[in-house]
Design an enzyme around this catalytic site. Sequence first.
Site, mmCIF file in Angstrom:
data_model
loop_
_atom_site.group_PDB
_atom_site.id
_atom_site.type_symbol
_atom_site.label_atom_id
_atom_site.label_comp_id
_atom_site.label_asym_id
_atom_site.label_seq_id
_atom_site.Cartn_x
_atom_site.Cartn_y
_atom_site.Cartn_z
ATOM 1 N N ASP A 3 0.865 -1.171 0.000
ATOM 2 C CA ASP A 3 0.000 0.000 0.000
ATOM 3 C C ASP A 3 0.905 1.225 0.000
ATOM 4 O O ASP A 3 1.386 1.681 1.029
ATOM 5 C CB ASP A 3 -0.892 -0.031 1.247
ATOM 6 C CG ASP A 3 -2.003 0.994 1.159
ATOM 7 O OD1 ASP A 3 -1.760 2.068 0.583
ATOM 8 O OD2 ASP A 3 -3.105 0.715 1.661
ATOM 9 N N GLU A 96 0.873 1.570 12.979
ATOM 10 C CA GLU A 96 -0.087 1.570 11.869
ATOM 11 C C GLU A 96 -1.268 0.756 12.398
ATOM 12 O O GLU A 96 -1.322 -0.444 12.252
ATOM 13 C CB GLU A 96 0.579 0.934 10.643
ATOM 14 C CG GLU A 96 -0.164 1.200 9.363
ATOM 15 C CD GLU A 96 -1.206 0.138 9.091
ATOM 16 O OE1 GLU A 96 -2.373 0.371 9.483
ATOM 17 O OE2 GLU A 96 -0.880 -0.896 8.523
ATOM 18 N N GLU A 105 -11.761 -3.535 13.928
ATOM 19 C CA GLU A 105 -10.584 -4.388 14.177
ATOM 20 C C GLU A 105 -9.306 -3.554 14.313
ATOM 21 O O GLU A 105 -8.221 -3.993 13.937
ATOM 22 C CB GLU A 105 -10.422 -5.436 13.068
ATOM 23 C CG GLU A 105 -11.478 -6.526 13.133
ATOM 24 C CD GLU A 105 -11.132 -7.760 12.290
ATOM 25 O OE1 GLU A 105 -10.336 -7.633 11.349
ATOM 26 O OE2 GLU A 105 -11.688 -8.819 12.579
#
Length: 306
Positions: A3, A96, A105
Amino acid sequence: MKDEVRTRSYRDAIYQNKHLFRDKVVLDVGCGTAILSMFAVRAGAKHVIGVDMSTIIEKAREIVEVNGMSKQITLLQGKMEEVKLPFPKVDIILSEWMGYFLLYESMLDTVLYARDQYLAPNGLIFPDRATIYLAGIEDGEYKDEKIGFWDNVYGFDYSPLKTTALTEPLVDTVEIKACVTEPAQVFAIDLYTVKSAELAFTAPFTLDCRRNDFIHALIAWFDIDFTACHKPIRFSTGPHAKYTHWKQTVFYLREVLTVEENEQVSGTLSSRPNAKKKRDLDIEIKYRLETDSPVRSANGRCEYKM
């Protein structure tokens, strides 16, 4: 790691602020493959502690070793609440932690625990701000495909499953042209001050309609800020921004809103951890289309489970 938006933002936040990392002790919460830990070492950190529950940490140790950083990085497997750190306090927390819809989550609770237990006075958190946004979208074709599908399944009426389908938010990429309204900021988190209990929230929103169109769903996304940087760094997971794996979260409404330019859709967004599964979310959206037309006026309440 693939990403690019996410990884590059973290890298820039660290590399462009070597003056903040030099000779500092850094804690990487949920370190995964230790990419952020290695960025911190490259930026001059004295020592980095990476903590992760997953067995990925075994691979992370190999990666750290082949990059010649084993002396500067200590990797610990286990829960943040249970591991023993080699330093009583840390100068910087890196993490992160974000999930879909920011909080699904997510590891934010763990980051807040690390902040309260280990962050030195005047310590820094990377990133330190997160903001959730909402917008209304036209998505008739896809809604028919996803929800209308249950009206006729090989000649059978499966409509009882329609209700279930409507309560499940969809994580998908939305094109900017589908947005019928301006975006509205709904909820902002300051990682230096927020408490876990405040992550269950109800927040008002007002969406200004850009054009005459239909609204089939509301979408949510989030922006992430590194405000400690010399030059502030931000990335967005919105439909206007470059793709990230978080995409956007789509909440289909039971009814279709017929809106005209300059009208407003207002309401509240509520989100709280599920009573049984803390990392799941119970979400409620209440909405009202404010219009002079009695035919088009609408208000409703939808519940979702993530």
